[in-house]
Design an enzyme around this catalytic site. Structure first.
Site, short mmCIF file in Angstrom:
data_model
loop_
_atom_site.label_atom_id
_atom_site.label_comp_id
_atom_site.label_asym_id
_atom_site.label_seq_id
_atom_site.Cartn_x
_atom_site.Cartn_y
_atom_site.Cartn_z
CG HIS A 66 10.84 37.61 36.50
ND1 HIS A 66 11.44 36.69 37.14
CD2 HIS A 66 10.69 37.31 35.16
CE1 HIS A 66 11.95 35.58 36.04
NE2 HIS A 66 11.37 36.22 35.74
CG ASP A 67 7.07 45.03 39.14
OD1 ASP A 67 6.97 44.31 40.36
OD2 ASP A 67 6.26 45.72 39.29
N GLY A 72 1.72 41.21 42.09
CA GLY A 72 1.07 42.23 42.01
C GLY A 72 2.15 43.28 40.85
CB SER A 76 7.73 44.83 44.68
OG SER A 76 7.09 44.20 44.28
#
Ligand SMILES: *[C@@H]1O[C@H](CO)[C@@H](O)[C@H](O)[C@H]1NC(C)=O
Ligand SMILES: *[C@@H]1O[C@H](CO)[C@@H](O)[C@H](O)[C@H]1NC(C)=O
Length: 126
Positions: A66-67, A72, A76
């Site tokens: 999922h990151d 990318g 985050s």
């Protein structure tokens, strides 16, 4: 001429980009001298998390996926929302669904103690 110059510049930039890409090799021992205990710190923490919650291995893989899903693999997804920032952590597909943040926080704390300011969150998550 006015058209050729930007075209040449674009070609040059493309060539430089390709050279840069071909030199940017991923390496599993990138931190072997700057943070020699990195992989053993991560391995120990992940083994411990999985032995107390067997779903955690899959949850950490999902967290990484999922990151990477949004712009990318840049860690985050680990950012908390603030008054003026809404991140990925509480976005629809993630809110109350992603798990394992505390495992990553624990690893980050140990890695920072061993090698302060060396290993990125994105690399640790990967
Ligand atoms: C967002 O809020 C924080 C305090 O919560 C402040 O430090 C920061 O400067 C703010 N950023 C912007 C871009 O307004
Ligand atoms: C995320 O879940 C919490 C708890 O259920 C809820 O209060 C919040 O509004 C949700 N955030 C978003 C952005 O949906």
């Amino acid at each position: 001429m006015a058209i050729l110059v930007p075209q040449c510049l674009a070609r040059l930039m493309l060539i430089l980009l390709l050279i840069g890409v071909s030199n940017a090799q991923l390496s599993s021992n990138f931190y072997s001298s700057s943070c020699p205990n990195l992989l053993s710190i991560i391995r120990t923490a992940v083994n411990s998390a999985v032995s107390s919650d067997s779903r955690m291995g899959a949850s950490l893989l999902r967290l990484h996926f999922h990151d990477c899903f949004v712009a990318g693999c840049d860690a985050s997804v680990l950012l908390d929302d603030t008054a003026n920032f809404t991140g990925e952590k509480t976005a629809g597909p993630n809110n109350n669904s992603l798990r394992g943040f505390e495992v990553i926080d624990n690893i980050k704390t140990q890695v920072e103690a061993a090698c302060p300011g060396v290993v990125s969150c994105a690399d640790m998550l990967t």
